[in-house]
Design a protein around this motif. Sequence first.
Motif, PDB file in Angstrom:
ATOM      1  N   SER A   1       0.802  -1.310  -0.072  1.00 47.88           N
ATOM      2  CA  SER A   1       0.031   0.120  -0.066  1.00 47.88           C
ATOM      3  C   SER A   1       0.804   1.251  -0.048  1.00 47.88           C
ATOM      4  O   SER A   1       2.009   1.044   0.552  1.00 47.88           O
ATOM      5  N   CYS A   2       0.339   2.601  -0.571  1.00 48.90           N
ATOM      6  CA  CYS A   2       1.092   3.508  -0.718  1.00 48.90           C
ATOM      7  C   CYS A   2       1.043   4.207   0.754  1.00 48.90           C
ATOM      8  O   CYS A   2       1.599   5.504   1.024  1.00 48.90           O
ATOM      9  N   THR A   3       0.310   3.730   1.793  1.00 50.91           N
ATOM     10  CA  THR A   3       0.277   4.371   2.961  1.00 50.91           C
ATOM     11  C   THR A   3      -0.453   3.362   3.993  1.00 50.91           C
ATOM     12  O   THR A   3      -1.578   2.674   3.908  1.00 50.91           O
ATOM     13  N   GLY A   4       0.281   2.861   5.018  1.00 53.05           N
ATOM     14  CA  GLY A   4      -0.294   2.263   6.011  1.00 53.05           C
ATOM     15  C   GLY A   4      -0.696   2.771   7.147  1.00 53.05           C
ATOM     16  O   GLY A   4      -1.623   2.322   7.863  1.00 53.05           O
ATOM     17  N   GLU A   5      -0.595   4.306   7.295  1.00 54.54           N
ATOM     18  CA  GLU A   5      -1.120   4.950   8.538  1.00 54.54           C
ATOM     19  C   GLU A   5      -1.371   6.226   8.220  1.00 54.54           C
ATOM     20  O   GLU A   5      -2.105   7.370   9.144  1.00 54.54           O
ATOM     21  N   HIS A   6      -0.621   6.932   7.222  1.00 56.75           N
ATOM     22  CA  HIS A   6      -0.617   8.607   7.146  1.00 56.75           C
ATOM     23  C   HIS A   6      -1.940   9.171   6.697  1.00 56.75           C
ATOM     24  O   HIS A   6      -2.312  10.233   6.721  1.00 56.75           O
ATOM     25  N   GLY A   7      -2.608   8.316   5.610  1.00 57.57           N
ATOM     26  CA  GLY A   7      -3.652   8.496   4.761  1.00 57.57           C
ATOM     27  C   GLY A   7      -3.301   9.250   3.618  1.00 57.57           C
ATOM     28  O   GLY A   7      -2.107   9.336   3.285  1.00 57.57           O
ATOM     29  N   ILE A   8      -4.221   9.816   2.906  1.00 61.18           N
ATOM     30  CA  ILE A   8      -3.927  10.223   1.514  1.00 61.18           C
ATOM     31  C   ILE A   8      -3.976  11.544   1.583  1.00 61.18           C
ATOM     32  O   ILE A   8      -2.919  12.112   0.955  1.00 61.18           O
ATOM     33  N   GLY A   9      -4.639  12.461   1.891  1.00 61.61           N
ATOM     34  CA  GLY A   9      -4.798  13.743   2.120  1.00 61.61           C
ATOM     35  C   GLY A   9      -4.694  14.549   0.839  1.00 61.61           C
ATOM     36  O   GLY A   9      -5.484  14.081  -0.137  1.00 61.61           O
ATOM     37  N   LEU A  10      -3.350  15.447   0.954  1.00 58.71           N
ATOM     38  CA  LEU A  10      -3.213  16.019  -0.508  1.00 58.71           C
ATOM     39  C   LEU A  10      -2.096  15.413  -1.337  1.00 58.71           C
ATOM     40  O   LEU A  10      -2.009  15.327  -2.232  1.00 58.71           O
ATOM     41  N   GLY A  11      -1.220  14.461  -0.534  1.00 59.45           N
ATOM     42  CA  GLY A  11       0.017  14.102  -1.070  1.00 59.45           C
ATOM     43  C   GLY A  11      -0.079  12.903  -1.717  1.00 59.45           C
ATOM     44  O   GLY A  11       1.069  12.582  -2.667  1.00 59.45           O
ATOM     45  N   LYS A  12      -1.130  11.989  -1.541  1.00 59.04           N
ATOM     46  CA  LYS A  12      -0.693  10.654  -2.163  1.00 59.04           C
ATOM     47  C   LYS A  12      -2.078  10.448  -3.197  1.00 59.04           C
ATOM     48  O   LYS A  12      -2.336   9.162  -3.467  1.00 59.04           O
ATOM     49  N   GLN A  13      -2.631  11.554  -3.735  1.00 59.60           N
ATOM     50  CA  GLN A  13      -3.904  11.019  -4.691  1.00 59.60           C
ATOM     51  C   GLN A  13      -3.462  10.442  -5.791  1.00 59.60           C
ATOM     52  O   GLN A  13      -4.273   9.381  -5.952  1.00 59.60           O
ATOM     53  N   SER A  14      -2.502  10.667  -6.414  1.00 57.24           N
ATOM     54  CA  SER A  14      -2.161   9.962  -7.566  1.00 57.24           C
ATOM     55  C   SER A  14      -1.679   8.500  -7.311  1.00 57.24           C
ATOM     56  O   SER A  14      -2.112   7.424  -7.979  1.00 57.24           O
ATOM     57  N   PHE A  15      -1.357   8.290  -5.991  1.00 57.62           N
ATOM     58  CA  PHE A  15      -0.776   6.945  -5.647  1.00 57.62           C
ATOM     59  C   PHE A  15      -1.930   6.085  -5.351  1.00 57.62           C
ATOM     60  O   PHE A  15      -2.042   4.954  -5.383  1.00 57.62           O
ATOM     61  N   LEU A  16      -2.947   6.754  -4.691  1.00 62.82           N
ATOM     62  CA  LEU A  16      -4.134   5.998  -4.543  1.00 62.82           C
ATOM     63  C   LEU A  16      -4.705   5.435  -5.834  1.00 62.82           C
ATOM     64  O   LEU A  16      -5.418   4.196  -5.959  1.00 62.82           O
ATOM     65  N   VAL A  17      -4.832   6.044  -6.732  1.00 59.03           N
ATOM     66  CA  VAL A  17      -5.263   5.598  -8.165  1.00 59.03           C
ATOM     67  C   VAL A  17      -4.407   4.392  -8.645  1.00 59.03           C
ATOM     68  O   VAL A  17      -4.940   3.515  -9.063  1.00 59.03           O
ATOM     69  N   ASP A  18      -3.215   4.822  -8.416  1.00 54.46           N
ATOM     70  CA  ASP A  18      -2.253   3.659  -8.885  1.00 54.46           C
ATOM     71  C   ASP A  18      -2.435   2.366  -8.130  1.00 54.46           C
ATOM     72  O   ASP A  18      -2.266   1.293  -8.600  1.00 54.46           O
TER      73      ASP A  18
END
Length: 466
Positions: free
Chosen positions: A419-436
Motif C-alpha cells: 500500500s502507498c500508506t499504512g497509516e498517514h492517509g491520502i490527504g493532499l500528497g498521495k492522491q495519484s498513488f491512490l489511483v495507482d
Amino acid sequence: MTAPAPFSRRPLPAAFVDDMRALLGDRLHLGEAMRRQHGSSEAHFEPVLPDAVAFPHSTEEVAALVRLCLAAEIPVVPFGAGTSLEGNATPVRGGLTIDLGEMSRIVEVNAQDLDCTVEAGVRREQLNAHLRDQGLFFPIDPGANATIGGMASTRASGTNAVRYGTMRDAVLSLKVVTPEGTVVRTARRARKSAAGYDLTRLMIGAEGTLGIITEICLRLHGIPEAISSAVCPFDALAGAVDTVVQAIQMGVPVARIELLDAAQMRACNAYSKLDYPEQTTLLFEFHGSERHVEEQVATVRDLAAANGGGPFRWSNLPEERTRLWKARHEAYYAAMNQRPGAVGLTTDVCVPISRLADCILETRQDLDGCAVPATIVGHVGDGNFHVVFAIDPNAPEEMHAVEALNARLVARALSMDGSCTGEHGIGLGKQSFLVDELGDAVDMMRTIKRALDPKDLFNPGKIFQL
C-alpha cells in the motif's frame, strides 16, 4: 515545497458570520494568528488559511455549524491536533475550520465491557491517564499525542499495531455529523454486528470528507501483568529485518517491534541524549504474564542472535521504558535536528511481511545515492515503515529529488502488493498513488462522496478530486 491547487476565495457572507457569532460567541475566531495555526501542519505543504475557526463544545453545536455552512455553501474542515503528515486538515478552499479540541470529555468508561466513549477532542495520553487507575489502557499509539477523533479520521495505527491492531480494529461505534447537518450513530456497543452497511468503518479513514466524527466508542484492554522492553543492535540491516519477519511468522505475540536504521540511531542519540550503538536497531516490547513474557523474550533473543544481533539492553522500569519510547516518538524531530532549518517529508508504505526485507533493503540502496539526509524508521512488525527526509527549503532541486524517490518507493511497495500508506492517509500528497493502488475502486469512492456530500463541502480536495 508542494502547494495545494489554487482556489478562488470569496469573503464569508456577513449574515453567516453573524449567525456563527450568535451560536458560539467568542469561540469563533477570524484573526490571522488563529487562522494560521489551523492552516499549517507538520506536513511539507504550503500553508492555506481558513476564513474562520470555530471551537464547538457539543455535537449539537457542530451540527448547527454544518447546517449554517450548508445553507451558505461554505467549505467545512474538521481539525484535531494538527499532527497529520499528508495535509489531511489543510483547508485548501478556505471556509470554516471546526476545531474539536475543546470537545474533550470522557463520556463513560464501561470497565466490565472493556470499552469507553469519548468526545473527538480527547487526546490519547489524556485517555490513558484517566484509565490507568482502573487497570485499563487504550493501545493505539501513533507517536503524537493526537486526538481520538483525528486518529479515527485518518485510520491511525502506530507502534502497538502489530499486536493490538489499528483504529479500524479499536473503534466499536461513532457519532457523526453528516454533510446535511444531521447526527447519526453508526453502531451500538456490541462487539460484533451484521446490521446493514458497516458505516463505522466507512467513516474511519475518510479524513472528514464524509462526516465529522464527534464521539467515539473504543475497545480497551487490560494493562498487562508484565511489560518488558529491549533494544538490540544488529551488524546489518538485513539481519534486523529477518529477525522481525521470522518472529512474526513464528507467531510470537510481540507488542511492539520498531526498526531504526543506523542513521536514525545517530540522530536519536544526539537529540534525545542516549548512548545506544549507532547501528541498525530493533526496539521490542513484550506484554503478558511473567512466564509468557519470558518465553517471548527467549525466542526473540535466539532469533536475533542467529541474525547478527548484539546483546539485548533491557528497560524494565516504567520510567526507563517511557524514556526509550519517547526517543522513538521523537525520531522525526531527531532527524530534522541533523540539519537545522530543514523541512521534513516523511514517507509511509506498507508491504506484506514476506516482502519487507526486499523493500527496505532496496530503499536503503536508493537513499545511499541521495544527497538529502534520510533515515528509515518503522513499525516493521506489520510491514509498515517510513523514510524521513531533511530537506533544505531553499533548494527546490532537493524537493524534486525527494519526490522522485518517494514515487519510486511507492511504486516498489505496490509492485509487492503493498500500500502507498499504512497509516498517514491520502490527504493532499498521495492522491495519484491512490489511483495507482486501487484503480477503478476510486470511482466507487467518488460515487459515495457525491451521494453523501453532493456540494463537496466536507474537507474538499482531499483523498481524490471530484
